[in-house]
Write an enzyme that holds these catalytic residues in place. Structure first.
Site, PDB file in Angstrom:
ATOM      1  N   HIS A   1      -3.544  -7.667   2.353  1.00  0.00           N
ATOM      2  CA  HIS A   1      -2.356  -8.394   1.910  1.00  0.00           C
ATOM      3  C   HIS A   1      -1.361  -7.488   1.197  1.00  0.00           C
ATOM      4  CE1 HIS A   1      -0.231 -11.759  -0.356  1.00  0.00           C
ATOM      5  NE2 HIS A   1      -0.277 -12.233   0.878  1.00  0.00           N
TER       6      HIS A   1
ATOM      7  N   ASP B   1       8.045  10.501   3.475  1.00  0.00           N
ATOM      8  CA  ASP B   1       7.920  11.899   3.060  1.00  0.00           C
ATOM      9  C   ASP B   1       7.134  11.974   1.751  1.00  0.00           C
ATOM     10  OD1 ASP B   1       9.339  12.483   5.356  1.00  0.00           O
ATOM     11  OD2 ASP B   1      11.267  12.631   4.347  1.00  0.00           O
TER      12      ASP B   1
ATOM     13  N   LYS C   1       1.636  -4.754   0.493  1.00  0.00           N
ATOM     14  CA  LYS C   1       2.956  -4.524   1.088  1.00  0.00           C
ATOM     15  C   LYS C   1       3.531  -3.259   0.470  1.00  0.00           C
ATOM     16  CE  LYS C   1       2.646  -9.302   0.054  1.00  0.00           C
ATOM     17  NZ  LYS C   1       2.374  -9.918   1.268  1.00  0.00           N
TER      18      LYS C   1
ATOM     19  N   HIS D   1       8.974 -16.359  -2.662  1.00  0.00           N
ATOM     20  CA  HIS D   1       7.769 -15.587  -2.411  1.00  0.00           C
ATOM     21  C   HIS D   1       7.559 -14.492  -3.462  1.00  0.00           C
ATOM     22  CE1 HIS D   1       5.214 -12.893   0.312  1.00  0.00           C
ATOM     23  NE2 HIS D   1       4.566 -14.050   0.333  1.00  0.00           N
TER      24      HIS D   1
ATOM     25  N   ASP E   1       7.857 -10.095 -23.034  1.00  0.00           N
ATOM     26  CA  ASP E   1       8.872  -9.585 -23.963  1.00  0.00           C
ATOM     27  C   ASP E   1       9.857  -8.731 -23.166  1.00  0.00           C
ATOM     28  OD1 ASP E   1       7.606 -10.926 -26.011  1.00  0.00           O
ATOM     29  OD2 ASP E   1       6.355  -9.217 -26.564  1.00  0.00           O
TER      30      ASP E   1
ATOM     31  N   LYS F   1       6.524 -12.490  -6.878  1.00  0.00           N
ATOM     32  CA  LYS F   1       5.439 -12.497  -7.864  1.00  0.00           C
ATOM     33  C   LYS F   1       5.853 -11.563  -8.979  1.00  0.00           C
ATOM     34  CE  LYS F   1       3.212 -13.199  -3.725  1.00  0.00           C
ATOM     35  NZ  LYS F   1       3.753 -12.834  -2.408  1.00  0.00           N
TER      36      LYS F   1
END
Length: 356
Positions: free
Chosen positions: A274, A281, A276, A109, A116, A111
């Site tokens: 979507h 704090d 996440k 999952h 370089d 991404k």
């Protein structure tokens, strides 16, 4: 020796992110590493694939790792063959195997794009048109991604190159500086869940969590509820419109317990959420690929940026407040008066929570 400048740039619009990716790809001089759950040969993913082929033809080393289920039937076989012919090192991640059928349930999952040793991208955005305002207008998905320069790029390269071997290294503490963390190692199979819980347990002022799929295990529930009970401002932002209804039912099964503990819950209204992210704090922050659910914590291959980063924390807080303005708060009194059939749907979702 001059110090390496470290920057973290946050993207919440797909079109701006993809433009930045193209600009960095155009400047690649040696190698490119791409790892993604969903890549579609459409008006977003297609130009990225073309850019990778052009780089390979030009003599750059291009390594691509795409999840076999996430991108199933989204890239025509002839397109893959043309990429390989150009010199792209193409790998379908975790395909079906008769020898290890159970592994098919574990998905890659992550991404991650590394160019370089200069730039790395990671976060929730996949490479397809659902995230593009140009393609879908107001219906585009709401997501969050980061662009990194500096020492974290070397970490990204290491995590890409070591896959699928479990990387070495301890779980960062809530006081650790920014680092990239995958969700399993030789010593701990649930490193992201452990890192989240440890940071949440240290919260004293605020704990703001955004997740598209909220299906917490017991330890994660205790961390959120415990923070709320000791007076921390705990806010949970989840989708009001979900692309996986069963996951939404499972999330809502946990609402009553959260609300009783003092957790405040908002459902984002305009479009599919979507992103996440989480912040604790004024210092600790995380953004990455992991959802707050069983699959991300216990099954999938994930990667997050997390640690003490006041500037990143402040940026994520700004976006969180903006999102709350477009969200509806779930109040305890109205939640108890929801339709009679809702608890049954929530129970079905909760039963299926480990397989979503």
């Amino acid at each position: 020796m001059p110090s390496i400048t470290e920057t973290t740039t946050v993207f919440v619009e797909g079109d701006a992110l993809y433009e930045a990716m193209h600009a960095d790809l155009a400047g690649a001089t040696r190698d490119v590493r791409l790892e993604c759950y969903i890549v579609a040969d459409d008006d977003v993913g297609g130009p990225i694939l073309t850019a990778l082929a052009d780089l390979a033809w030009a003599g750059r080393r291009v390594q691509v790792r795409i999840d076999a289920v996430g991108s199933w039937r989204l890239i025509p076989p002839e397109r893959v063959r043309s990429l390989i012919a150009a010199g792209v090192q193409w790998h379908w991640s975790r395909p079906w195997s008769w020898r290890q059928p159970a592994q098919f349930h574990v998905r890659n999952h992550r991404k991650l794009l590394v160019i370089d040793d200069a730039v790395a991208y990671l976060g929730g955005f996949n490479l397809d048109r659902r995230n593009s305002q140009r393609a879908l207008g107001a219906a585009r998905w709401r997501d969050t991604h980061v662009r990194l320069t500096g020492p974290r790029v070397a970490e990204a390269i290491r995590l890409f190159d070591e896959y699928p071997r479990a990387p070495r290294g301890p779980v960062p503490t809530a006081r650790s500086p920014l680092a990239l963390l995958s969700n399993r190692s030789r010593r701990c199979r649930h490193r992201l869940r452990c890192a989240f819980s440890e940071a949440f347990d240290q919260a004293r002022e605020r704990l703001w969590l955004t997740t598209p799929y909220f299906v917490p295990d017991r330890r994660s529930q205790r961390a959120l509820c415990g923070a709320a009970r000791r007076g921390v401002d705990v806010r949970l932002l989840v989708p009001g419109k979900s692309d996986v209804l069963l996951a939404q039912w499972a999330a809502r099964a946990a609402y009553a317990h959260m609300l009783d503990a003092g957790v405040r819950i908002w459902e984002y209204q305009p479009r599919v959420l979507h992103a996440k992210t989480a912040l604790v704090d004024g210092g600790w922050a995380t953004v990455g690929t992991a959802n707050f659910d069983y699959r991300s914590f216990f099954l999938n291959d994930e990667i997050n940026l997390l640690g003490q980063a006041p500037a990143l924390n402040a940026t994520l807080a700004e976006h969180f407040v903006q999102d709350l303005a477009e969200s509806r708060e779930v109040l305890k009194a109205t939640w108890r008066n929801r339709p009679w059939y809702a608890p049954g749907l929530e129970l079905v979702g909760w039963w299926a929570r480990r397989w979503l």
